[in-house]
Scaffold this motif. Structure first.
Motif, PDB file in Angstrom:
ATOM      1  N   CYS A  95       3.160 -17.468 -44.482  1.00  0.00           N
ATOM      2  CA  CYS A  95       3.204 -18.311 -43.291  1.00  0.00           C
ATOM      3  C   CYS A  95       2.150 -17.821 -42.299  1.00  0.00           C
ATOM      4  N   GLY A  96       1.633 -18.751 -41.523  1.00  0.00           N
ATOM      5  CA  GLY A  96       0.620 -18.403 -40.543  1.00  0.00           C
ATOM      6  C   GLY A  96       0.459 -19.488 -39.505  1.00  0.00           C
ATOM      7  N   ASP A  97      -0.620 -19.406 -38.785  1.00  0.00           N
ATOM      8  CA  ASP A  97      -0.928 -20.344 -37.718  1.00  0.00           C
ATOM      9  C   ASP A  97      -2.402 -20.706 -37.854  1.00  0.00           C
ATOM     10  N   SER A  98      -2.675 -21.977 -38.108  1.00  0.00           N
ATOM     11  CA  SER A  98      -4.050 -22.408 -38.379  1.00  0.00           C
ATOM     12  C   SER A  98      -4.970 -22.302 -37.166  1.00  0.00           C
ATOM     13  N   SER A  99      -4.430 -21.987 -35.994  1.00  0.00           N
ATOM     14  CA  SER A  99      -5.307 -21.807 -34.838  1.00  0.00           C
ATOM     15  C   SER A  99      -6.001 -20.439 -34.876  1.00  0.00           C
ATOM     16  N   TYR A 100      -5.551 -19.551 -35.773  1.00  0.00           N
ATOM     17  CA  TYR A 100      -6.175 -18.240 -35.932  1.00  0.00           C
ATOM     18  C   TYR A 100      -7.311 -18.300 -36.942  1.00  0.00           C
ATOM     19  N   THR A 101      -8.293 -17.444 -36.758  1.00  0.00           N
ATOM     20  CA  THR A 101      -9.465 -17.390 -37.637  1.00  0.00           C
ATOM     21  C   THR A 101      -9.078 -17.168 -39.086  1.00  0.00           C
ATOM     22  N   TYR A 102      -8.145 -16.255 -39.328  1.00  0.00           N
ATOM     23  CA  TYR A 102      -7.759 -15.897 -40.693  1.00  0.00           C
ATOM     24  C   TYR A 102      -6.408 -16.507 -41.051  1.00  0.00           C
ATOM     25  N   PHE A 103      -6.335 -17.831 -40.985  1.00  0.00           N
ATOM     26  CA  PHE A 103      -5.096 -18.538 -41.310  1.00  0.00           C
ATOM     27  C   PHE A 103      -4.603 -18.116 -42.687  1.00  0.00           C
ATOM     28  N   CYS A 104      -3.414 -17.562 -42.740  1.00  0.00           N
ATOM     29  CA  CYS A 104      -2.783 -17.099 -43.987  1.00  0.00           C
ATOM     30  C   CYS A 104      -3.705 -16.179 -44.787  1.00  0.00           C
ATOM     31  N   GLY A 105      -4.426 -15.356 -44.082  1.00  0.00           N
ATOM     32  CA  GLY A 105      -5.336 -14.414 -44.733  1.00  0.00           C
ATOM     33  C   GLY A 105      -4.638 -13.447 -45.663  1.00  0.00           C
ATOM     34  N   ALA A 106      -3.373 -13.128 -45.401  1.00  0.00           N
ATOM     35  CA  ALA A 106      -2.623 -12.240 -46.299  1.00  0.00           C
ATOM     36  C   ALA A 106      -2.512 -12.869 -47.686  1.00  0.00           C
ATOM     37  N   VAL A 107      -2.369 -14.180 -47.740  1.00  0.00           N
ATOM     38  CA  VAL A 107      -2.319 -14.875 -49.033  1.00  0.00           C
ATOM     39  C   VAL A 107      -3.642 -14.683 -49.760  1.00  0.00           C
ATOM     40  N   ASP A 108      -4.746 -14.823 -49.035  1.00  0.00           N
ATOM     41  CA  ASP A 108      -6.072 -14.637 -49.645  1.00  0.00           C
ATOM     42  C   ASP A 108      -6.222 -13.226 -50.215  1.00  0.00           C
ATOM     43  N   VAL A 109      -5.809 -12.222 -49.435  1.00  0.00           N
ATOM     44  CA  VAL A 109      -5.939 -10.825 -49.863  1.00  0.00           C
ATOM     45  C   VAL A 109      -5.070 -10.567 -51.095  1.00  0.00           C
ATOM     46  N   LEU A 110      -3.845 -11.078 -51.089  1.00  0.00           N
ATOM     47  CA  LEU A 110      -2.950 -10.879 -52.236  1.00  0.00           C
ATOM     48  C   LEU A 110      -3.463 -11.592 -53.479  1.00  0.00           C
ATOM     49  N   GLU A 111      -4.001 -12.792 -53.313  1.00  0.00           N
ATOM     50  CA  GLU A 111      -4.574 -13.498 -54.471  1.00  0.00           C
ATOM     51  C   GLU A 111      -5.749 -12.721 -55.050  1.00  0.00           C
ATOM     52  N   ASP A 112      -6.571 -12.174 -54.178  1.00  0.00           N
ATOM     53  CA  ASP A 112      -7.701 -11.365 -54.632  1.00  0.00           C
ATOM     54  C   ASP A 112      -7.208 -10.142 -55.406  1.00  0.00           C
ATOM     55  N   TRP A 113      -6.169  -9.486 -54.895  1.00  0.00           N
ATOM     56  CA  TRP A 113      -5.598  -8.325 -55.593  1.00  0.00           C
ATOM     57  C   TRP A 113      -5.082  -8.721 -56.979  1.00  0.00           C
ATOM     58  N   VAL A 114      -4.372  -9.844 -57.062  1.00  0.00           N
ATOM     59  CA  VAL A 114      -3.835 -10.303 -58.356  1.00  0.00           C
ATOM     60  C   VAL A 114      -4.972 -10.458 -59.360  1.00  0.00           C
ATOM     61  N   GLN A 115      -6.029 -11.120 -58.954  1.00  0.00           N
ATOM     62  CA  GLN A 115      -7.140 -11.357 -59.872  1.00  0.00           C
ATOM     63  C   GLN A 115      -7.829 -10.056 -60.277  1.00  0.00           C
ATOM     64  N   LYS A 116      -7.993  -9.128 -59.348  1.00  0.00           N
ATOM     65  CA  LYS A 116      -8.636  -7.848 -59.661  1.00  0.00           C
ATOM     66  C   LYS A 116      -7.746  -6.941 -60.504  1.00  0.00           C
ATOM     67  N   SER A 117      -6.435  -7.143 -60.427  1.00  0.00           N
ATOM     68  CA  SER A 117      -5.495  -6.269 -61.132  1.00  0.00           C
ATOM     69  C   SER A 117      -5.342  -6.636 -62.607  1.00  0.00           C
ATOM     70  N   GLY A 118      -5.896  -7.768 -62.994  1.00  0.00           N
ATOM     71  CA  GLY A 118      -5.761  -8.206 -64.378  1.00  0.00           C
ATOM     72  C   GLY A 118      -4.583  -9.130 -64.609  1.00  0.00           C
ATOM     73  N   ALA A 119      -3.822  -9.407 -63.565  1.00  0.00           N
ATOM     74  CA  ALA A 119      -2.692 -10.330 -63.682  1.00  0.00           C
ATOM     75  C   ALA A 119      -3.209 -11.768 -63.618  1.00  0.00           C
TER      76      ALA A 119
END
Length: 148
Positions: A95-119
């Motif tokens: 969850c996030g707020d689209s008025s912020y620069t990094y709207f749901c940025g935690a989702v982006d970081v976690l998706e990046d981790w998943v892809q780098k982890s081999g999952a």
């Protein structure tokens, strides 16, 4: 029966509501679901055998991506862990707020981790702007289960 693990971090209750709604939808589809508040669990849960792993965190911060406060140490340990994730299926929500620069940025970081982890990332993450709506969450959960 398929097994799913949902680990979430929530400060305002929106991500918790989202996690609980996903839990209900997965249970209705016959999944045996373990729901875990990130503040009461540790990274070793990712070593356990599940058919689907779901991670959820809200995003804070204007100048940089900040995880929900309880999720931050979990992420740091997860990111530095040598636990193999190959062959594991993940879905990410937040969850996030689209008025912020990094709207749901935690989702982006976690998706990046998943892809780098081999999952495997089974579908695009759920990014909720403001108050979560049950219909939106259920639609995304349907996409997740169709992809697994």
């Amino acid at each position: 029966m398929n097994k799913a693990l949902i680990i979430y971090g929530s400060s305002t209750g929106n991500t918790e509501f989202t996690a609980e709604t996903i839990e209900s939808a997965l249970s209705e589809k016959g999944y045996d679901v373990t729901l875990a508040d990130v503040s009461k669990t540790d990274v070793d849960m990712l070593k356990e055998k599940y058919d689907l792993y779901l991670l959820g965190s809200s995003t804070w911060g204007e100048d940089e991506i900040e995880f929900q406060e309880d999720f931050q140490p979990f992420y740091e340990e997860m990111a530095s862990s040598q636990t193999p994730m190959d062959g594991k299926s993940f879905a990410i929500f937040g969850c996030g707020d689209s008025s912020y620069t990094y709207f749901c940025g935690a989702v982006d970081v976690l998706e990046d981790w998943v892809q780098k982890s081999g999952a495997t990332l089974v579908c695009k993450g759920l990014r909720i702007d403001g108050e979560p709506e049950e219909a939106e969450i259920n639609e995304w959960t349907q996409e997740v289960t169709n992809a697994v």
